[in-house]
Motif scaffolding. Structure first.
Motif, PDB file in Angstrom:
ATOM      1  N   VAL A 153      -1.467  20.991  76.152  1.00  0.00           N
ATOM      2  CA  VAL A 153      -0.434  21.802  76.810  1.00  0.00           C
ATOM      3  C   VAL A 153      -0.710  23.285  76.575  1.00  0.00           C
ATOM      4  O   VAL A 153      -0.631  24.111  77.494  1.00  0.00           O
ATOM      5  CB  VAL A 153       0.959  21.410  76.293  1.00  0.00           C
ATOM      6  N   THR A 154      -1.034  23.622  75.339  1.00  0.00           N
ATOM      7  CA  THR A 154      -1.343  25.018  75.008  1.00  0.00           C
ATOM      8  C   THR A 154      -2.573  25.498  75.769  1.00  0.00           C
ATOM      9  O   THR A 154      -2.629  26.629  76.252  1.00  0.00           O
ATOM     10  CB  THR A 154      -1.585  25.156  73.492  1.00  0.00           C
ATOM     11  N   GLN A 155      -3.576  24.612  75.891  1.00  0.00           N
ATOM     12  CA  GLN A 155      -4.817  24.956  76.591  1.00  0.00           C
ATOM     13  C   GLN A 155      -4.550  25.344  78.037  1.00  0.00           C
ATOM     14  O   GLN A 155      -5.243  26.194  78.593  1.00  0.00           O
ATOM     15  CB  GLN A 155      -5.762  23.739  76.528  1.00  0.00           C
ATOM     16  N   LEU A 164       7.414  25.405  72.305  1.00  0.00           N
ATOM     17  CA  LEU A 164       7.543  24.907  73.670  1.00  0.00           C
ATOM     18  C   LEU A 164       6.472  23.863  73.982  1.00  0.00           C
ATOM     19  O   LEU A 164       6.741  22.858  74.653  1.00  0.00           O
ATOM     20  CB  LEU A 164       7.453  26.070  74.656  1.00  0.00           C
ATOM     21  N   ALA A 165       5.248  24.075  73.470  1.00  0.00           N
ATOM     22  CA  ALA A 165       4.169  23.107  73.693  1.00  0.00           C
ATOM     23  C   ALA A 165       4.479  21.777  73.019  1.00  0.00           C
ATOM     24  O   ALA A 165       4.260  20.706  73.591  1.00  0.00           O
ATOM     25  CB  ALA A 165       2.848  23.669  73.179  1.00  0.00           C
ATOM     26  N   LEU A 166       4.989  21.823  71.798  1.00  0.00           N
ATOM     27  CA  LEU A 166       5.352  20.591  71.096  1.00  0.00           C
ATOM     28  C   LEU A 166       6.492  19.872  71.810  1.00  0.00           C
ATOM     29  O   LEU A 166       6.496  18.634  71.912  1.00  0.00           O
ATOM     30  CB  LEU A 166       5.759  20.912  69.653  1.00  0.00           C
ATOM     31  N   LYS A 167       7.460  20.635  72.301  1.00  0.00           N
ATOM     32  CA  LYS A 167       8.579  20.035  73.025  1.00  0.00           C
ATOM     33  C   LYS A 167       8.092  19.365  74.309  1.00  0.00           C
ATOM     34  O   LYS A 167       8.525  18.243  74.647  1.00  0.00           O
ATOM     35  CB  LYS A 167       9.616  21.109  73.349  1.00  0.00           C
ATOM     36  N   THR A 168       7.183  20.023  75.023  1.00  0.00           N
ATOM     37  CA  THR A 168       6.636  19.447  76.259  1.00  0.00           C
ATOM     38  C   THR A 168       5.853  18.175  75.963  1.00  0.00           C
ATOM     39  O   THR A 168       5.980  17.169  76.672  1.00  0.00           O
ATOM     40  CB  THR A 168       5.732  20.474  76.960  1.00  0.00           C
ATOM     41  N   GLU A 644       2.034  37.833  77.767  1.00  0.00           N
ATOM     42  CA  GLU A 644       2.516  37.817  76.394  1.00  0.00           C
ATOM     43  C   GLU A 644       3.954  37.319  76.364  1.00  0.00           C
ATOM     44  O   GLU A 644       4.651  37.288  77.378  1.00  0.00           O
ATOM     45  CB  GLU A 644       2.438  39.223  75.798  1.00  0.00           C
ATOM     46  N   ALA A 645       4.380  36.909  75.167  1.00  0.00           N
ATOM     47  CA  ALA A 645       5.721  36.366  75.021  1.00  0.00           C
ATOM     48  C   ALA A 645       6.790  37.398  75.378  1.00  0.00           C
ATOM     49  O   ALA A 645       7.876  37.050  75.850  1.00  0.00           O
ATOM     50  CB  ALA A 645       5.929  35.859  73.600  1.00  0.00           C
TER      51      ALA A 645
END
Length: 660
Positions: A153-155, A164-168, A644-645
């Motif tokens: 997901v991060t990639q 957010l990636a872990l949640k997805t 960026e965030a």
């Protein structure tokens, strides 16, 4: 132009340090459980490659060149081959996967390499189930696979955020679980071929063997290792009848008793005659090193995969290294019938003539009667009255073990009493033999089943009596009756190193919170093993028949409808309009478009951000700088990997400051 800190790829297409740290951490978690069963050299090689990759995240120049990587590859393959004498099989294959994963970490040039590493890591995670199938391991692998999926997901994120990636990733796994469950239940099971047993785990497992020495069972008395679990359909048999029959030892060489090979044993033409109450139960065997099944003495009915040999012991044709479940009926009251000449000779065998002390003791015990029953009763009274002791730590008896035990030490474990008892009866010309197995068990009040552990290992005697057949006698009951009636307190026995007994059954009201929690967890593990791990071809066939699925055509329809139904439901859930979940970037952009319309800017629904900016600057040149900045930030957030965030916050601030 350097990539922003939040980007997953730099300007050269290389993974960013943030992605490398995240991926390396997930791979470390994936491989960690293999450290307990892989050779130290192999897991050390992977650990070296893994640390090398971590150090090279901030120092890319430290990575090996092509020649160095080739040399490391040869070294890794050679190491894997030397540790397992090959590259095929469970252990060798797993080792090769782990080595390949460590080497691939040193060769990352772009997205493709990240994908290869992640997919290889999924394979390494799956191999863990070849070694351990507990529910804790399943939960752990599910957790680390979530982290690994978050790497993908991060990639592929424009603006990656760890949480957010872990949640997805967790959402994707939860969505896939119903389909996985359907495939697990309905998809045809594949059994391992028998030749693969040769490649099974041959690491030594504790337990009974086909050789019995006076102190060998005492070595198991401090082991809490689970042997099997039993769930009765109705009432449990009384504690004095909970004898779980294992190997029968008939050959004595003066120091050890051995089980005679069934190949050289003459079959007894008489079949046991059963009488009295039958007990029906489900027995779940843990992985063993022998093909023995410890049924309640004496098994009267059992499935086709089991065989009751001439010694009335159950054996299985399944791989003993696999956990297995059996439906068995046993009747504690039985008559085995006559004895053939070969069996009689075997049951009277002694390594030499009994000594004068043995003959004198027998003469004293026999008295004027020739009745075997009277001699047995006198012998049991002798053990009870002559200051014999039950202990887990008897003194060594290297020579003349039976005589030393009977006349000098007078302290021993169950195997000491059983072997001495059988020796004396054989010396008196009465057929007798030693039976090994387990006695008792701890009752789980939550799950309603018995747990039998290695500490419950026991030895008793069998004597052939005319008109009764083989009859069980337990000399330990004459010395320590609480061992039979109350059972072993495994926890206290292991903690103290001395024999400890307590009632097998517990009143649920008297259980401490720790005992209750322990039994609850043991019940969860039992249900997991029974309904998930032991869901084999036979269990699946029985379930499908209950559902009316009796051929592959119906099975195909069920699979199609089930998978299609869950997939359709998931698609509807994902694709249906959901006004509550809107993209905050698009919401801000729509607010920007609304302000431009108020300023008199004319544009259509098909105009892109750049076109919109050109038209807006022509109408309101005084806002040209702000408009350009807003459009640039929006394009970066929406279409570029360098976002960026904090860009979303900047976009909202700029749009809020726009005055028209």
């Amino acid at each position: 132009m350097p990539a922003s800190p939040g980007a997953v790829l730099n300007v050269n297409g290389q993974p960013s340090p943030r992605l490398l740290w995240f991926m390396s951490g997930s791979i470390g978690l994936i491989t960690l459980p293999h450290a307990w069963h892989m050779p130290p050299l192999l897991i050390g090689f992977f650990g070296l490659m893994w640390l090398w990759r971590l150090l090279a995240i901030s120092r890319p120049a430290w990575l090996p060149n092509r020649l160095g990587l080739f040399a490391l590859t040869l070294a890794g393959i050679g190491l894997a081959y030397s540790q397992h004498r090959g590259v095929f099989g469970r252990d060798a294959g797993t080792g090769l996967f782990v080595v390949a994963l460590g080497l691939k970490l040193l060769e990352i040039h772009g997205k493709r390499d990240v994908y290869v590493i992640v997919y290889l890591a999924f394979l390494v995670a799956a191999t863990q189930f070849l070694y351990e199938e507990s529910i804790l391991m399943a939960l752990y692998i599910l957790l680390v696979c979530t982290v690994l999926l978050a790497t993908l997901v991060t990639q592929n994120s424009v603006s990656p955020q760890t949480v957010l990636a872990l949640k997805t990733a967790a959402t994707l796994i939860v969505q896939a679980l119903p389909i996985a469950a359907v495939l697990f239940v309905l998809f045809p099971r594949l059994e391992a071929p028998r030749w693969s047993w040769l490649d099974a785990d041959n690491q030594a497992k504790s337990g009974l063997s086909d050789t019995l020495e006076p102190g060998s069972i005492a070595k198991l008395s401090l082991s809490a290792e689970l042997v099997f679990r039993v769930k009765f359909d109705a009432d449990l048999p009384p504690p004095g009848q909970r004898y779980w029959r294992g190997p029968v030892y008939t050959l004595f060489d003066g120091s050890a008793w051995k089980a005679a090979p069934a190949l050289f044993r003459a079959a007894n033409p008489d079949q046991p005659v059963f009488g009295g109450k039958a007990y029906d139960y489900t027995l779940m065997m843990e992985p063993q090193k022998q093909n023995w099944v410890f049924a309640l003495e004496l098994p009267s009915a059992f499935p086709a995969g089991l065989r009751r040999n001439e010694l009335y012991q159950l054996t299985t044709n399944k791989n003993p290294g696999d956990r297995a479940e059996y439906r068995i009926s046993s009747v504690p009251s039985y008559n085995t019938g006559g004895i053939n000449p070969a069996e009689r000779r075997e049951s009277l065998q002694l390594p030499g003539k009994p000594s004068e002390r043995i003959r004198n003791l027998l003469a004293q015990l026999r008295g004027t009667t020739e009745s075997p029953e009277a001699l047995i009763a006198n012998l049991l009274q002798h053990f009870n009255r002559e200051n014999f002791r039950y202990t887990l730590n008897p003194e060594p008896m290297p020579e003349r073990q039976v005589e030393t035990f009977l006349f000098e030490r007078r302290a021993g474990f169950c195997s000491h009493y059983a072997t001495a008892f059988v020796y004396l009866l054989r010396a008196a010309e009465i057929p007798a033999r030693v039976v090994g197995g387990y006695q008792g068990g701890r009752f789980n009040t939550v799950g309603g089943f018995l747990e039998i552990r290695q500490a419950d290992a026991h030895a008793w005697a069998e004597v052939w009596l005319d008109g009764k057949g083989w009859v069980r006698f337990d000399p330990t009951a004459a010395i320590a009756p609480e061992r039979i009636e109350q059972g072993v307190n495994v926890d206290l026995q292991i903690a103290s190193g001395a024999a400890n007994f307590s009632p097998i059954q517990f009143d649920a009201k008297t259980l401490t919170w720790l005992q209750r929690s322990q039994q609850l967890w043991q019940n969860v593990d039992y249900q997991w093993q029974r309904w998930v791990i032991n869901y084999d071809t036979d269990n699946q066939k029985a379930l499908l028949q209950n559902l009316g699925i009796d051929d592959f055509v119906k099975l195909g329809y069920w699979l199609l409808l089930s998978v299609g139904g869950f997939s359709g439901l998931l698609a509807w859930r994902l694709l249906r309009p959901n006004r509550r979940r809107r993209d905050p970037v698009l919401q801000a952009y729509r607010q920007f478009c609304g302000k431009l319309r108020k300023a008199g800017v004319d544009f259509g629904p098909g105009d892109g951000p750049q076109t919109l900016a050109q038209r807006a600057k022509a109408v309101r040149p005084d806002l040209a700088d702000t408009i350009e900045r807003i459009v640039a930030v929006f394009i970066r957030l929406r279409y570029e990997p360098s976002a960026e965030a904090g860009d979303l916050r900047v976009l909202k601030t700029l749009i809020g400051s726009l005055r028209v």
